[in-house]
Design a protein around this motif. Structure first.
Motif, short mmCIF file in Angstrom:
data_model
loop_
_atom_site.label_atom_id
_atom_site.label_comp_id
_atom_site.label_asym_id
_atom_site.label_seq_id
_atom_site.Cartn_x
_atom_site.Cartn_y
_atom_site.Cartn_z
N TRP A 27 0.79 -1.47 -0.26
CA TRP A 27 0.04 0.06 -0.02
C TRP A 27 1.03 1.34 -0.02
N LYS A 28 1.95 1.32 0.83
CA LYS A 28 2.89 2.56 0.86
C LYS A 28 3.29 2.68 -0.57
N LYS A 29 3.74 1.68 -1.36
CA LYS A 29 4.28 1.86 -2.76
C LYS A 29 3.17 2.57 -3.61
N ILE A 30 2.08 2.02 -3.56
CA ILE A 30 1.00 2.70 -4.44
C ILE A 30 0.70 4.10 -3.81
N LEU A 31 0.77 4.39 -2.59
CA LEU A 31 0.59 5.95 -2.06
C LEU A 31 1.94 6.70 -2.55
N LYS A 32 3.21 6.24 -2.42
CA LYS A 32 4.25 7.05 -3.08
C LYS A 32 4.09 7.12 -4.50
N CYS A 33 3.59 6.22 -5.27
CA CYS A 33 3.39 6.36 -6.83
C CYS A 33 2.30 7.65 -7.00
N PHE A 34 1.29 7.61 -6.32
CA PHE A 34 0.24 8.32 -6.53
C PHE A 34 0.80 9.88 -5.96
N PHE A 35 1.40 9.90 -5.03
CA PHE A 35 1.89 11.23 -4.51
C PHE A 35 2.93 11.83 -5.38
N PHE A 36 4.06 11.12 -5.95
CA PHE A 36 5.06 11.65 -6.78
C PHE A 36 4.56 11.93 -8.09
N THR A 37 3.68 11.01 -8.60
CA THR A 37 3.07 11.48 -9.88
C THR A 37 2.35 12.77 -9.89
N GLY A 38 1.37 12.69 -8.84
CA GLY A 38 0.47 14.09 -8.73
C GLY A 38 1.23 15.17 -8.46
N LEU A 39 2.44 15.09 -7.57
CA LEU A 39 3.21 16.22 -7.26
C LEU A 39 3.99 16.75 -8.41
N LEU A 40 4.51 15.91 -9.42
CA LEU A 40 5.44 16.09 -10.79
C LEU A 40 4.47 16.90 -11.63
N LEU A 41 3.30 16.53 -11.93
CA LEU A 41 2.17 16.78 -12.93
C LEU A 41 1.76 18.00 -12.34
N THR A 42 1.55 18.21 -11.25
CA THR A 42 0.91 19.56 -10.66
C THR A 42 1.78 20.71 -10.60
N CYS A 43 3.28 20.32 -10.25
CA CYS A 43 4.18 21.16 -10.70
C CYS A 43 4.28 21.77 -12.04
N LEU A 44 4.34 20.64 -13.06
CA LEU A 44 4.58 21.14 -14.46
C LEU A 44 3.41 21.85 -15.05
N SER A 45 2.01 21.52 -14.51
CA SER A 45 0.98 22.41 -14.88
C SER A 45 1.02 23.91 -14.20
N LEU A 46 1.68 24.13 -13.04
CA LEU A 46 1.59 25.34 -12.43
C LEU A 46 2.61 26.09 -13.19
N PHE A 47 3.92 25.63 -13.54
CA PHE A 47 4.81 26.25 -14.41
C PHE A 47 4.52 26.60 -15.85
N GLY A 48 3.92 25.57 -16.13
CA GLY A 48 3.27 25.74 -17.75
C GLY A 48 2.28 26.86 -17.77
N ALA A 49 1.59 26.94 -17.03
CA ALA A 49 0.71 27.98 -16.94
C ALA A 49 1.38 29.30 -16.42
#
Length: 391
Positions: free
Chosen positions: A104-126
């Motif tokens: 479960w912790k590996k799934i949670l880490k995948c969710f967190f780091f994927t979401g963090l990366l894409l949120t940052c990319l979206s933020l800087f892209g905007a």
């Protein structure tokens, strides 16, 4: 090594799917076109889901009876979601069943780091105008304020992404946050509010911060309450949301004030419940013009924001029963393993579901995937804590 193959395959499919779901909710739809981007992401969904189904039926060591039960449940969910023309719950169910044997912790880490990366990319892209940054205006006391989506479809969706990342980060830490962590999370919350003016998400973030700051007291309360009382609170809240949506009366000043604070969620939810006097057994399609930023001339905005109201009016009775069973299972498992951090996050997600429609979107909510995942690393850590503290 062969035991790690199904887990690795699942984590790869999960990451790809959640990334595609995230991208579908960005303003890239304005760049590539809604139909083209959705067709691309849907193909990615199909490939990811096929990979997880292969794990379930060919790699997992489940019995034939279990696999038959999974197949029948997925068949019912597909029928319901197809009728409602909303496939997110069906896709999430596949990842829930596919999480068997996956840490479960590996799934949670995948969710967190994927979401963090894409949120940052979206933020800087905007910010650098690589992708559109949609803006809305909201007036307070006659003073207009601008709210920005930061590359996501709406400002509220961006705030919801940030809130989901805050919950994931706290859950990864098991609510063990020091003062620096709390200050950082507080700054993120208020910066998000300054950009998006998403006041309801700000309230949720403040609730999360309070739960983190006073976690020991909340843990003691939840532990003392027991699974039955905790389940009654969760179920009572969901029923209360349905009740106030049903009895909403527009000419009343009280309801008008409350609905204005909730950004017309009661009004549109009430319209949906009037259209659906008797909830469907296996789901029904309700035409909606969501994403008010992209309405065509002459189109009227209509969208059901509450996941609880959507569950009852769109997905129907059978789906609601399945959701109750899933939530009850998570509560019972959380209490039996003393995994209180998950119970706190579950309560926050249920609170959020009254104002947010992302309950079954894996790019926003990963908690349900924990239902059948491997929690053995959690129980090992819990056994080590008393030993380490005694030393």
């Amino acid at each position: 090594r062969t035991k790690h193959v199904p887990e690795t395959a699942y984590l790869i499919m999960f990451t790809i799917f959640s990334a595609a779901a995230f991208i579908e909710g960005t303003t890239l739809t304005h760049v590539f076109g809604v139909d083209r981007l959705m067709a691309l992401t849907y193909r990615i969904y199909q490939l990811s889901v096929l990979g997880v189904l292969g794990k379930i039926f060919f790699l997992d060591d489940s019995t034939k009876k279990t696999k038959t039960g999974i197949f029948l449940t997925l068949a019912v969910l597909y029928f319901i979601c197809h009728r409602a023309q909303a496939m997110a719950p069906f896709f999430m169910a596949i990842f829930i069943f596919g999480a068997v044997g996956v840490d479960w912790k590996k799934i949670l880490k995948c969710f967190f780091f994927t979401g963090l990366l894409l949120t940052c990319l979206s933020l800087f892209g905007a910010l650098f105008r690589i992708i559109p940054n949609m803006a809305q205006s909201r007036t307070y006391f006659g003073i207009p304020f601008r709210r920005f989506s930061m590359g996501i479809a709406t400002p509220t969706d961006f705030a919801a992404h940030v809130f989901s990342l805050m919950m994931a980060s706290v859950l990864l830490r098991d609510f063990k946050c020091d003062r620096k962590c709390l200050i950082l999370l507080s700054l993120i919350a208020f910066l998000t509010f300054a950009l998006t003016d998403a006041r309801l998400d700000l309230i949720l973030m403040i609730l999360l911060l309070l739960c983190t700051a006073f976690y020991d007291r909340i843990k003691a309360f939840i532990t003392a309450s027991g699974p039955s009382f905790f389940g009654i609170i969760i179920g009572g809240y969901a029923l209360f949301d349905l009740w106030i949506t049903h009895v909403y009366y527009m000419p009343s000043r009280f309801w008008e004030t409350l609905d204005r604070f909730l950004s017309s969620r009661l009004f549109y939810g009430n319209v949906a419940m009037k259209q659906c006097q008797v909830p469907p057994l296996f789901g029904r399609f309700i035409p909606q013009n969501g994403n008010g930023l992209m309405l065509k001339p002459g189109e009227r905005y209509f969208f059901i924001d509450s996941s609880i109201v959507r569950m009852w009016t769109m997905f129907g009775i059978v789906f609601t029963i399945l959701m109750i069973m899933l939530t009850a299972f998570l509560i019972i498992r959380g209490f039996s393993t003393k995994y209180v951090p998950l119970l706190v996050i579950l309560a926050l997600i249920v609170i959020e579901s009254a104002i947010d429609h992302h309950l079954w979107d894996i790019s926003y909510n990963v908690l349900f995937v924990a239902a059948f995942a491997d929690w053995s690393s959690l129980t090992r850590r819990q056994r080590l804590i008393p030993i380490l503290s005694s030393e």
